[in-house]
Scaffold this active site. Structure first.
Site, PDB file in Angstrom:
ATOM      1  N   ASP A  71      -7.037  -0.999  -5.620  1.00 57.18           N
ATOM      2  CA  ASP A  71      -6.323  -1.007  -4.345  1.00 57.18           C
ATOM      3  C   ASP A  71      -4.946  -1.610  -4.626  1.00 57.18           C
ATOM      4  O   ASP A  71      -4.840  -2.764  -5.064  1.00 57.18           O
ATOM      5  CB  ASP A  71      -7.093  -1.868  -3.342  1.00 57.18           C
ATOM      6  CG  ASP A  71      -6.429  -1.949  -1.976  1.00 57.18           C
ATOM      7  OD1 ASP A  71      -5.232  -1.626  -1.865  1.00 57.18           O
ATOM      8  OD2 ASP A  71      -7.107  -2.359  -1.017  1.00 57.18           O
ATOM      9  N   VAL A  72      -3.876  -0.868  -4.356  1.00 55.36           N
ATOM     10  CA  VAL A  72      -2.542  -1.344  -4.734  1.00 55.36           C
ATOM     11  C   VAL A  72      -2.068  -2.523  -3.892  1.00 55.36           C
ATOM     12  O   VAL A  72      -1.040  -3.140  -4.220  1.00 55.36           O
ATOM     13  CB  VAL A  72      -1.491  -0.221  -4.674  1.00 55.36           C
ATOM     14  CG1 VAL A  72      -1.800   0.857  -5.702  1.00 55.36           C
ATOM     15  CG2 VAL A  72      -1.356   0.347  -3.269  1.00 55.36           C
ATOM     16  N   TYR A 165       5.486   3.914   9.241  1.00 56.83           N
ATOM     17  CA  TYR A 165       5.655   4.797   8.087  1.00 56.83           C
ATOM     18  C   TYR A 165       7.125   4.939   7.708  1.00 56.83           C
ATOM     19  O   TYR A 165       7.485   4.883   6.526  1.00 56.83           O
ATOM     20  CB  TYR A 165       5.055   6.166   8.391  1.00 56.83           C
ATOM     21  CG  TYR A 165       5.054   7.116   7.213  1.00 56.83           C
ATOM     22  CD1 TYR A 165       4.143   6.955   6.174  1.00 56.83           C
ATOM     23  CD2 TYR A 165       5.952   8.172   7.140  1.00 56.83           C
ATOM     24  CE1 TYR A 165       4.130   7.823   5.091  1.00 56.83           C
ATOM     25  CE2 TYR A 165       5.950   9.045   6.068  1.00 56.83           C
ATOM     26  CZ  TYR A 165       5.040   8.865   5.039  1.00 56.83           C
ATOM     27  OH  TYR A 165       5.039   9.729   3.970  1.00 56.83           O
TER      28      TYR A 165
END
Length: 286
Positions: A71-72, A165
């Site tokens: 998981d980054v 986003y």
């Protein structure tokens, strides 16, 4: 120092985050097909296994693919993924920080859930930062390291109702520019890619007979949508020695969409509120 021979990436080691699907998988396949030893990572092992099997069939000239679950947004996971990517060759020449995305949460800014907003920023901005932080020493040591961040057309042109986003992808580009400036003396390069509408699993959510899809085509001079391979081809160029004098850039892969404007996602706003609610002229009805 490991160098590409004859335009191929033989001897190169690369890490591709979010490599189990879509653009990330296409990037990994393109690099492996050109001889690179590629490690893909992501949160879902099942997808990684399937992607590695598919990519392995097209690997050539010494290229190969392996995977690691990571998981980054977890620094420990990113550190482990980078170590795994460096194992085959003893170093790392490239990183494609593809992991990112949104929360499928289309709302005006004044109706945004702060928790969701923060999680999207963490995935895109913090995830890219951690990828830079832990790949950097190896990229510098290679003498020709290349880091590619995954932005979006939404990172530089307005996409109303996309919430975090747009801010997240703009943040990715800011990181890339600053990293290019800070580490330029090491010959390590940092660039970003701005995909437009690309036919990935995520974009399959947009019905082809919908007004949203029509607005994409209306705003795209080439009147079509792109494929993951279109992005992968640019990433391959930015990874290889052919782009040795390019750094600090954000390059569109969008069929010309950036010449116009973003799509109209107003029909996706949760609850389908009226215009007065969208513009904050009246409160959202419960």
């Amino acid at each position: 120092m490991r160098t590409a021979r004859g335009g191929a990436l033989a001897g190169y080691a690369a890490l591709v985050t979010g490599g189990g699907t879509g653009i990330g998988k296409a990037c990994a396949a393109r690099l492996a097909a050109d001889g690179a030893v590629v490690t893909i990572c992501g949160r879902t092992e099942k997808r990684l296994v399937a992607a590695a099997e598919e990519i392995g069939k097209s690997a050539a000239d010494g290229g190969s693919v392996r995977y690691v679950v990571a998981d980054v947004t977890s620094e420990e996971d990113v550190r482990a993924a980078v170590a795994a990517a460096a194992e085959p060759t003893g170093g790392l020449d490239a990183c494609v920080a593809n992991a990112g995305g949104d929360a499928e949460y289309t709302q005006p800014l004044h109706l945004q859930d702060v928790g969701i907003y923060s999680s999207v920023l963490e995935l895109n901005v913090v995830g890219t930062l951690l990828s830079i932080k832990h790949t950097l020493p190896l990229l510098v040591a290679s003498g020709h390291g290349s880091f590619v961040g995954m932005s979006s057309i939404a990172g530089h042109q307005t996409h109303p109702y996309f919430g975090a986003y747009t801010a997240g992808k703009a943040g990715v580009e800011a990181l890339i520019r600053n990293a290019a400036d800070e580490y330029g003396p090491t010959q390590t390069r940092f660039n970003a890619v701005r995909p437009g509408f690309i036919t990935t699993e995520i974009m399959e959510q947009v019905p082809r007979d919908s007004p949203v899809y029509a607005s994409y085509l209306d705003q795209t001079p080439m009147r079509d949508v792109g494929a993951p391979e279109d992005v992968a081809n640019l990433v391959r160029f930015l990874i290889g020695p052919e782009s040795r004098w390019i750094t600090g850039q954000a390059i569109n892969v969008d069929g010309g969409n950036g010449l116009r404007g973003g799509p109209d996602f107003s029909s996706w706003i949760k609850g389908n509120p009226d215009q007065d609610t969208i513009l904050a002229r009246k409160p959202l009805e419960s």
